[in-house]
Design an enzyme around this catalytic site. Sequence first.
Site, PDB file in Angstrom:
ATOM      1  N   CYS A   1     -26.324  72.424 105.600  1.00  0.00           N
ATOM      2  CA  CYS A   1     -26.405  71.193 106.390  1.00  0.00           C
ATOM      3  C   CYS A   1     -26.205  69.971 105.501  1.00  0.00           C
ATOM      4  O   CYS A   1     -26.276  70.043 104.279  1.00  0.00           O
ATOM      5  CB  CYS A   1     -27.751  71.095 107.090  1.00  0.00           C
ATOM      6  SG  CYS A   1     -27.931  72.230 108.478  1.00  0.00           S
TER       7      CYS A   1
ATOM      8  N   HIS B   1     -28.821  65.996 109.494  1.00  0.00           N
ATOM      9  CA  HIS B   1     -30.186  65.641 109.865  1.00  0.00           C
ATOM     10  C   HIS B   1     -30.861  64.848 108.752  1.00  0.00           C
ATOM     11  O   HIS B   1     -30.419  64.841 107.589  1.00  0.00           O
ATOM     12  CB  HIS B   1     -31.002  66.900 110.186  1.00  0.00           C
ATOM     13  CG  HIS B   1     -31.077  67.908 109.085  1.00  0.00           C
ATOM     14  ND1 HIS B   1     -31.831  67.722 107.946  1.00  0.00           N
ATOM     15  CD2 HIS B   1     -30.482  69.135 108.958  1.00  0.00           C
ATOM     16  CE1 HIS B   1     -31.718  68.784 107.160  1.00  0.00           C
ATOM     17  NE2 HIS B   1     -30.895  69.652 107.740  1.00  0.00           N
TER      18      HIS B   1
END
Length: 285
Positions: free
Chosen positions: A260, A244
Amino acid sequence: MVRALRVTRTRAGLIGLAACVAAGAGFLSGAGGQRPAPRAAPAPPPSAAAPRVPAPTLSAAPAPPGLPVIDYWTAPRGFPADPQASSRTALTEGLHPARSIPVYDAPGGRPRARLTPEISGMPLVLPIAARRAGWVAVLLPTANRRIGWLPPKGWSSRPLRDHLIVQRRAHRLTWRRDGVRRAVWSVSTGTAATPTPLGRGFVLGRTPTSGAIYGGLDALALSTVPDDRQSLPAGLRTAHTGIHAWYRSDAFGRSASNGCVRLPRAAQRMLLKHIPHGTVVTVVD
């Protein structure tokens, strides 16, 4: 984290080469005024090769009722490890389940779970990692570095053109399409306590985010989950790894996330535009 034509030297070829050399030698002798040597009788044609018979397909044991379903939160145990988990070789074919289908621990083995056409509303495309006896091995969701085996029915094929490679120590994400490097970005990966899971995974799909820290862009939810769920805050323990955007550029080039992969907004826009479901994501050190 994200929640919700190779030519072989056959016997026939060697016979043909020998006949050609013999004929040339006779011609050269005649050129010197000598009586040409009698020409050798042509070699008999080689017998036709026996037709290739495909290996028999192993039959699939009937699936018992009540098999657990692999979903976004849980994956049953008993599946074999991915033998090439750190391979950087691109996988170029995936499959989409046409219905709920059992997944086995080996070709002709034991059915241990079911796969459905979607996971949390995202169409499921599973990269094909190997083939054996008519069966295919696929990378599994929600089970890091594990594969499952499917018989040849119940799914349709999908081409895979893209490959994302994340290097944890170099904090680098490389996007390849059809084997050609398209882009490289400096990114942020997980900390030592909450590392980005190693091995091959794949893109489940895109999911909305909330908050300005994500740059107002969707995330790519991956098939991988935290290797140590207890190292995360309670609200993230059932989450998946994601790719992201991130609002702070000083985070890139560092190990700073909960697992992440954070990258610039422009890079995330490009990935959201071009990266489809089933794209393999290989994380290496």
